[in-house]
Motif scaffolding. Structure first.
Motif, PDB file in Angstrom:
ATOM      1  N   TYR A 198     -26.516   7.242  -0.581  1.00 21.90           N
ATOM      2  CA  TYR A 198     -25.071   7.241  -0.359  1.00 21.90           C
ATOM      3  C   TYR A 198     -24.357   7.044  -1.686  1.00 21.90           C
ATOM      4  CZ  TYR A 198     -25.081   2.105  -0.802  1.00 21.90           C
ATOM      5  OH  TYR A 198     -25.216   0.819  -1.269  1.00 21.90           O
ATOM      6  N   CYS A 199     -23.102   7.453  -1.731  1.00 21.97           N
ATOM      7  CA  CYS A 199     -22.240   7.224  -2.890  1.00 21.97           C
ATOM      8  C   CYS A 199     -20.803   7.126  -2.391  1.00 21.97           C
ATOM      9  CB  CYS A 199     -22.406   8.314  -3.953  1.00 21.97           C
ATOM     10  SG  CYS A 199     -22.124   9.998  -3.356  1.00 21.97           S
ATOM     11  N   THR A 200     -19.827   7.230  -3.261  1.00 18.78           N
ATOM     12  CA  THR A 200     -18.435   7.005  -2.868  1.00 18.78           C
ATOM     13  C   THR A 200     -17.933   8.047  -1.880  1.00 18.78           C
ATOM     14  OG1 THR A 200     -18.047   6.092  -5.072  1.00 18.78           O
ATOM     15  CG2 THR A 200     -16.103   6.594  -3.733  1.00 18.78           C
ATOM     16  N   GLY A 201     -18.038   9.333  -2.277  1.00 19.24           N
ATOM     17  CA  GLY A 201     -17.518  10.397  -1.433  1.00 19.24           C
ATOM     18  C   GLY A 201     -18.527  11.479  -1.110  1.00 19.24           C
ATOM     19  N   TYR A 221     -32.193  12.443   2.935  1.00 21.10           N
ATOM     20  CA  TYR A 221     -30.948  12.419   3.692  1.00 21.10           C
ATOM     21  C   TYR A 221     -29.818  11.887   2.807  1.00 21.10           C
ATOM     22  CZ  TYR A 221     -34.168  12.601   7.686  1.00 21.10           C
ATOM     23  OH  TYR A 221     -35.160  12.946   8.576  1.00 21.10           O
ATOM     24  N   GLN A 222     -28.598  12.282   3.152  1.00 19.69           N
ATOM     25  CA  GLN A 222     -27.432  11.762   2.437  1.00 19.69           C
ATOM     26  C   GLN A 222     -26.297  11.486   3.413  1.00 19.69           C
ATOM     27  OE1 GLN A 222     -27.185  15.802   0.356  1.00 19.69           O
ATOM     28  NE2 GLN A 222     -25.045  15.125   0.252  1.00 19.69           N
ATOM     29  N   LEU A 223     -25.551  10.428   3.134  1.00 16.38           N
ATOM     30  CA  LEU A 223     -24.427  10.059   3.981  1.00 16.38           C
ATOM     31  C   LEU A 223     -23.276  11.023   3.739  1.00 16.38           C
ATOM     32  CD1 LEU A 223     -23.029   8.129   5.950  1.00 16.38           C
ATOM     33  CD2 LEU A 223     -22.444   6.676   3.985  1.00 16.38           C
ATOM     34  N   GLU A 224     -22.943  11.813   4.742  1.00 12.40           N
ATOM     35  CA  GLU A 224     -21.898  12.825   4.597  1.00 12.40           C
ATOM     36  C   GLU A 224     -20.539  12.161   4.402  1.00 12.40           C
ATOM     37  OE1 GLU A 224     -20.334  16.940   6.677  1.00 12.40           O
ATOM     38  OE2 GLU A 224     -21.590  15.568   7.834  1.00 12.40           O
ATOM     39  N   GLY A 225     -19.858  12.580   3.345  1.00 15.13           N
ATOM     40  CA  GLY A 225     -18.544  12.009   3.057  1.00 15.13           C
ATOM     41  C   GLY A 225     -18.591  10.660   2.383  1.00 15.13           C
ATOM     42  N   ASN A 247     -15.192  -0.940  -1.538  1.00 20.69           N
ATOM     43  CA  ASN A 247     -15.645   0.343  -2.063  1.00 20.69           C
ATOM     44  C   ASN A 247     -14.867   0.624  -3.342  1.00 20.69           C
ATOM     45  OD1 ASN A 247     -16.757   2.913  -2.345  1.00 20.69           O
ATOM     46  ND2 ASN A 247     -15.200   3.864  -1.055  1.00 20.69           N
ATOM     47  N   PHE A 248     -15.565   0.722  -4.460  1.00 16.97           N
ATOM     48  CA  PHE A 248     -14.913   1.025  -5.733  1.00 16.97           C
ATOM     49  C   PHE A 248     -14.401   2.457  -5.713  1.00 16.97           C
ATOM     50  CE2 PHE A 248     -14.499   2.346 -10.091  1.00 16.97           C
ATOM     51  CZ  PHE A 248     -14.102   1.212 -10.776  1.00 16.97           C
ATOM     52  N   VAL A 249     -13.147   2.664  -6.156  1.00 20.33           N
ATOM     53  CA  VAL A 249     -12.569   4.005  -6.223  1.00 20.33           C
ATOM     54  C   VAL A 249     -11.999   4.246  -7.616  1.00 20.33           C
ATOM     55  CG1 VAL A 249     -12.078   4.191  -3.758  1.00 20.33           C
ATOM     56  CG2 VAL A 249     -10.358   3.203  -5.280  1.00 20.33           C
ATOM     57  N   PHE A 250     -11.921   5.520  -7.991  1.00 20.82           N
ATOM     58  CA  PHE A 250     -11.557   5.872  -9.359  1.00 20.82           C
ATOM     59  C   PHE A 250     -10.090   6.273  -9.479  1.00 20.82           C
ATOM     60  CE2 PHE A 250     -16.096   6.236  -8.967  1.00 20.82           C
ATOM     61  CZ  PHE A 250     -16.572   5.697 -10.154  1.00 20.82           C
ATOM     62  N   ASP A 251      -9.217   5.375  -9.051  1.00 22.23           N
ATOM     63  CA  ASP A 251      -7.791   5.582  -9.262  1.00 22.23           C
ATOM     64  C   ASP A 251      -7.164   4.224  -9.531  1.00 22.23           C
ATOM     65  OD1 ASP A 251      -6.954   4.380  -6.681  1.00 22.23           O
ATOM     66  OD2 ASP A 251      -7.848   6.143  -5.779  1.00 22.23           O
TER      67      ASP A 251
END
Length: 343
Positions: A198-201, A221-225, A247-251
């Motif tokens: 999994y990752c951010t988006g 497998y990967q977490l969609e979205g 959840n860290f976000v880049f803004d």
């Protein structure tokens, strides 16, 4: 024809506050073959500038990676525009959990070699041969399976403030660093375990899943979205939330609160805290975690030295920076000897 920003961040911020209109923060990505990224970049800038879209968008021969702020009342116009682009029609839009009027203050559409810096030679494997996408429900089922290995594909400063329970969280500075480390650590389980990422988006997992399949992992497998979509589905479907923290976000928001858990610590005093800030000394600008008390004591700086510099008149600060490149601390987020409680 205008193909760049004419307003500064401060001017844009004032306009946004004056307008007071609701905005949606969202992100999306798509891997596609773009023959002329520069032309595509200009096309996007012209269209989005006209409807007051702000954000950070990377365009490359391999596709697009976009993080945006869209006026709520113009969302349908924005959606209709991207649906007219053949490889973006009905692309999944990751709508933020928390919205902010000023998540982005400029429209930046940049042409890059890659939409995510991964350091890979994609010619050695097929990026289209990706892992199986799973939704929040299936993801929860998979990670409850003892035969599953769950891996966080983000960097140390992201997973530090929030991650899935039981996940492997590599202590790395970049996405590229994690790829070889994970492969080495899991090399004995390429065929007998489920590799769930999994990752951010979702964009990093998209490339990583193809890479690991190329390296011989059978059940990928990967977490969609990513975490963004997971949080939305958990809320809408009333599922058990396996993510803890932020959840860290880049803004400009820097994070979205997923749960009330605070799993990180102030890097200066060790107090429970998960608020990322940038050092007020512009010559440093180090990203680190700082509590309100330390922010007040240190004047929003990471060290006594930076505190002294930030207290100088702005003209003197500029003179000190003149002719000097940015410190590597800017890019080594959270990595500095002055941070006593960085784990």
């Amino acid at each position: 024809m205008q193909l760049y920003n004419k307003l500064s961040a401060r001017e844009r911020e004032a306009l946004l506050e004056e307008a007071g209109e609701d905005r949606l923060t969202l992100s999306f990505y798509a891997y596609a073959k773009i023959g002329n990224p520069e032309l595509f970049r200009n096309h996007l800038f012209i269209a989005w500038d006209q409807i007051d879209v702000l954000g950070r968008i990377y365009v490359a021969h391999e596709g697009i990676n976009a993080q945006l702020s869209v006026p709520a009342k113009k969302f349908e116009e924005f959606k209709n525009f991207i649906d007219q682009i053949y490889f973006l029609e009905n692309v999944r839009l990751n709508i933020a959990v928390e919205h902010d009027l000023k998540s982005f203050l400029k429209l930046k559409v940049k042409v890059r070699d890659k939409i995510v810096a991964d350091g890979l030679n994609d010619e050695t494997f097929d990026v289209r041969n990706k892992g199986i996408h799973v939704d929040a429900l299936k993801f929860n089922e998979l990670i409850a399976d003892p035969n599953t290995i769950l891996v966080d594909m983000r960097n140390h400063y992201e997973s530090e403030i929030g991650h899935f329970q039981g996940a492997i969280t590599p202590d790395v500075d970049t996405f590229r660093d994690s790829l070889d480390i994970i492969e080495e650590d899991l090399k004995d389980h390429k065929e007998d375990k489920n590799l769930v990422m999994y990752c951010t988006g979702g964009i990093r997992c998209e490339k990583a899943s193809a890479y690991y399949k190329h390296k011989g992992f059978k059940n990928v497998y990967q977490l969609e979205g990513g975490i963004i979509e997971y949080a939305r589905q958990v809320q809408n479907l009333q599922l058990e939330n396996k993510f803890i923290g932020k959840n860290f976000v880049f803004d400009h928001r820097r994070s979205e609160k997923i749960t009330e858990d605070v799993i990180a610590h102030c890097h200066q005093c060790g107090k429970a805290c998960d608020t990322h800030v940038n050092c007020a000394n512009e010559a440093c600008h180090l990203l680190f975690i700082q509590c309100e008390e330390c922010a007040a004591t240190m004047n929003d700086c990471c060290s006594d030295k930076c505190k002294e510099i930030a207290a100088l008149p702005y003209t003197e600060q500029k003179k000190l920076r003149q002719g000097k490149g940015n410190s590597n601390k800017i890019f080594k987020k959270g990595r500095s000897a002055v941070l006593k409680f960085k784990h």
